[in-house]
Scaffold this active site. Structure first.
Site, PDB file in Angstrom:
ATOM      1  N   ARG A  16      42.426   8.804  85.073  1.00  0.00           N
ATOM      2  CA  ARG A  16      43.408   7.833  86.637  1.00  0.00           C
ATOM      3  C   ARG A  16      44.911   8.024  86.596  1.00  0.00           C
ATOM      4  NH1 ARG A  16      43.511   2.645  83.810  1.00  0.00           N
ATOM      5  NH2 ARG A  16      42.618   2.828  82.531  1.00  0.00           N
ATOM      6  N   TYR A 158      55.119  -1.620  72.805  1.00  0.00           N
ATOM      7  CA  TYR A 158      54.630  -0.843  73.471  1.00  0.00           C
ATOM      8  C   TYR A 158      56.116   0.671  73.317  1.00  0.00           C
ATOM      9  CZ  TYR A 158      54.661   1.734  78.292  1.00  0.00           C
ATOM     10  OH  TYR A 158      54.212   2.928  78.488  1.00  0.00           O
TER      11      TYR A 158
HETATM   12  P1  NAP Z   1      46.717   3.862  83.386  1.00  0.00           P
HETATM   13  O1  NAP Z   1      46.146   4.258  85.211  1.00  0.00           O
HETATM   14  O2  NAP Z   1      46.682   2.505  82.683  1.00  0.00           O
HETATM   15  O3  NAP Z   1      45.155   4.854  82.599  1.00  0.00           O
HETATM   16  C1  NAP Z   1      45.188   5.476  81.028  1.00  0.00           C
HETATM   17  C2  NAP Z   1      44.759   6.306  80.898  1.00  0.00           C
HETATM   18  O4  NAP Z   1      44.687   6.799  79.661  1.00  0.00           O
HETATM   19  C3  NAP Z   1      43.347   6.059  81.807  1.00  0.00           C
HETATM   20  O5  NAP Z   1      43.372   7.769  81.100  1.00  0.00           O
HETATM   21  C4  NAP Z   1      42.889   5.921  80.470  1.00  0.00           C
HETATM   22  O6  NAP Z   1      41.550   6.758  80.248  1.00  0.00           O
HETATM   23  C5  NAP Z   1      43.290   6.400  78.681  1.00  0.00           C
HETATM   24  N1  NAP Z   1      43.270   5.806  77.691  1.00  0.00           N
HETATM   25  C6  NAP Z   1      43.934   4.967  77.160  1.00  0.00           C
HETATM   26  N2  NAP Z   1      43.538   4.428  76.380  1.00  0.00           N
HETATM   27  C7  NAP Z   1      42.810   5.441  75.375  1.00  0.00           C
HETATM   28  C8  NAP Z   1      42.042   5.603  74.649  1.00  0.00           C
HETATM   29  N3  NAP Z   1      42.125   5.550  73.609  1.00  0.00           N
HETATM   30  N4  NAP Z   1      41.514   7.256  74.029  1.00  0.00           N
HETATM   31  C9  NAP Z   1      41.257   7.918  75.493  1.00  0.00           C
HETATM   32  N5  NAP Z   1      42.281   7.458  76.312  1.00  0.00           N
HETATM   33  C10 NAP Z   1      42.862   6.462  76.520  1.00  0.00           C
HETATM   34  O7  NAP Z   1      48.033   4.319  82.721  1.00  0.00           O
HETATM   35  P2  NAP Z   1      49.315   5.389  83.761  1.00  0.00           P
HETATM   36  O8  NAP Z   1      50.096   4.371  84.433  1.00  0.00           O
HETATM   37  O9  NAP Z   1      48.742   6.089  84.005  1.00  0.00           O
HETATM   38  O10 NAP Z   1      49.774   5.581  82.287  1.00  0.00           O
HETATM   39  C11 NAP Z   1      49.565   7.263  81.846  1.00  0.00           C
HETATM   40  C12 NAP Z   1      51.217   7.402  80.617  1.00  0.00           C
HETATM   41  O11 NAP Z   1      51.884   6.919  80.801  1.00  0.00           O
HETATM   42  C13 NAP Z   1      50.841   6.374  79.514  1.00  0.00           C
HETATM   43  O12 NAP Z   1      51.203   6.922  78.175  1.00  0.00           O
HETATM   44  C14 NAP Z   1      52.033   5.450  79.558  1.00  0.00           C
HETATM   45  O13 NAP Z   1      52.580   4.443  78.226  1.00  0.00           O
HETATM   46  C15 NAP Z   1      52.585   6.419  80.612  1.00  0.00           C
HETATM   47  N6  NAP Z   1      54.070   5.180  81.919  1.00  0.00           N
HETATM   48  C16 NAP Z   1      53.051   4.502  82.713  1.00  0.00           C
HETATM   49  C17 NAP Z   1      54.208   4.230  83.259  1.00  0.00           C
HETATM   50  C18 NAP Z   1      53.840   2.822  85.162  1.00  0.00           C
HETATM   51  O14 NAP Z   1      54.202   2.717  85.044  1.00  0.00           O
HETATM   52  N7  NAP Z   1      52.260   3.685  85.126  1.00  0.00           N
HETATM   53  C19 NAP Z   1      55.847   3.565  82.260  1.00  0.00           C
HETATM   54  C20 NAP Z   1      55.799   4.536  81.845  1.00  0.00           C
HETATM   55  C21 NAP Z   1      55.049   5.487  81.362  1.00  0.00           C
HETATM   56  P3  NAP Z   1      40.441   5.884  80.336  1.00  0.00           P
HETATM   57  O15 NAP Z   1      40.233   5.401  81.644  1.00  0.00           O
HETATM   58  O16 NAP Z   1      39.012   6.658  80.427  1.00  0.00           O
HETATM   59  O17 NAP Z   1      39.168   4.172  79.915  1.00  0.00           O
END
Ligand code: NAP
Length: 252
Positions: A16, A158
């Site tokens: 995702r 976090y």
């Molecule tokens: P997201 O849409 O919630 O997607 C999270 C992803 O991580 C999913 O593919 C999920 O897999 C996987 N995941 C979570 N826990 C896991 C585990 N224990 N083992 C294996 N896979 C796991 O998040 P996102 O917004 O794309 O974020 C991606 C990264 O960017 C994260 O590290 C987040 O902290 C960072 N980030 C995001 C933002 C923001 O505003 N969105 C800002 C700063 C940093 P499944 O779906 O298959 O469970």
């Protein structure tokens, strides 16, 4: 036509959001993507179907589980016979507000967050580096967060996990530069994914938007382009960098 095999990049959390965008950009740049997911197989298959080119494969693992990390890296290397880069993107963000969380909840969220966002990527880095050392180099890209510098009012674990991941990567960059192992980080601000959905649509959405001079939050595509470039092409002298990708919403 070049006979050099296309690079293999393991992207965690590519089912995702940002991970999917990173995988897409990597595939458009000619990489073979080892597309990792946690539990959402249907979404992972959608990511997989959207990739350009060929040679991609799906892998499932809980990154918070050290044995699962070991299996994941072993399976990717067994499948491709090589690994060129690791992108530590999988992560979680859970509320652990100190004013409202019970002590038991506080414990649970801290443990789960550090295991997923910090220890998991550290373990995957360890395992990838053992392979990189034997083949003359490799790259690691960590997706961290603006939270590492700004702090978070309701997600202290976090912020701590992301600050920890920044300095873990920078330590590895210092320790492994002589081995041609390069380590980079991207620290996004708010990005329009499921993780950020409640903040971007809830009652605080106006305040979030007001932090952004561009008049919008970032997109997964923007982080995807940046991370793919770091994983494949960025100059070696950038090793140890943390690239702020927050639309000037927080400057340090
Ligand atoms: P997201 O849409 O919630 O997607 C999270 C992803 O991580 C999913 O593919 C999920 O897999 C996987 N995941 C979570 N826990 C896991 C585990 N224990 N083992 C294996 N896979 C796991 O998040 P996102 O917004 O794309 O974020 C991606 C990264 O960017 C994260 O590290 C987040 O902290 C960072 N980030 C995001 C933002 C923001 O505003 N969105 C800002 C700063 C940093 P499944 O779906 O298959 O469970």
């Amino acid at each position: 036509m070049s006979s050099t095999p296309s690079p293999v990049v393991l992207v965690t959390g590519a089912s995702r959001g940002i991970g999917r965008a990173i995988a897409l950009h990597l595939s458009r740049r000619g990489a073979r993507v080892a597309l990792h997911y946690g539990s959402n197989e249907a979404a992972a298959r959608e990511s997989f179907a959207a990739l350009a080119g060929t040679g991609h494969a799906l892998f499932r693992a809980d990154v918070a589980d050290p044995a699962a990390c070991e299996r994941l890296v072993r399976d990717v290397i067994a499948h491709y016979g090589r690994l060129d880069a690791l992108v530590n993107n999988a992560g979680i963000a859970e509320d652990d507000s100190i004013k409202t969380a019970s002590y038991a909840d506080w414990q649970r969220v801290w443990r789960r967050t550090l295991d997923t966002n910090l220890v998991g990527p550290a373990n995957l880095s360890y395992l990838a580096v053992q392979h990189f050392l034997g083949r003359g180099g490799g790259r690691i890209v960590n997706i961290t967060s603006r939270a590492a510098y700004r702090g978070e009012l309701t997600a202290q674990s976090y912020a701590a996990s992301k600050a920890g991941l920044n300095i873990t990567g920078q330590s590895l960059a210092r320790a492994l530069g002589a081995d041609n192992i390069l380590v980079f980080a991207v620290a996004p601000g708010w990005i329009d994914t499921e993780m950020a959905a409640s903040a971007l649509t809830g009652p605080g959405a106006k305040d979030v938007l007001a932090q952004h001079p561009l008049g919008r939050v970032g997109t997964a595509d923007e982080i995807g382009a940046t991370a793919a470039w770091l994983a494949l092409e960025a100059p070696a002298n950038l090793t140890g960098c943390v690239i702020d990708a927050n639309g000037a919403s927080y400057l340090r």
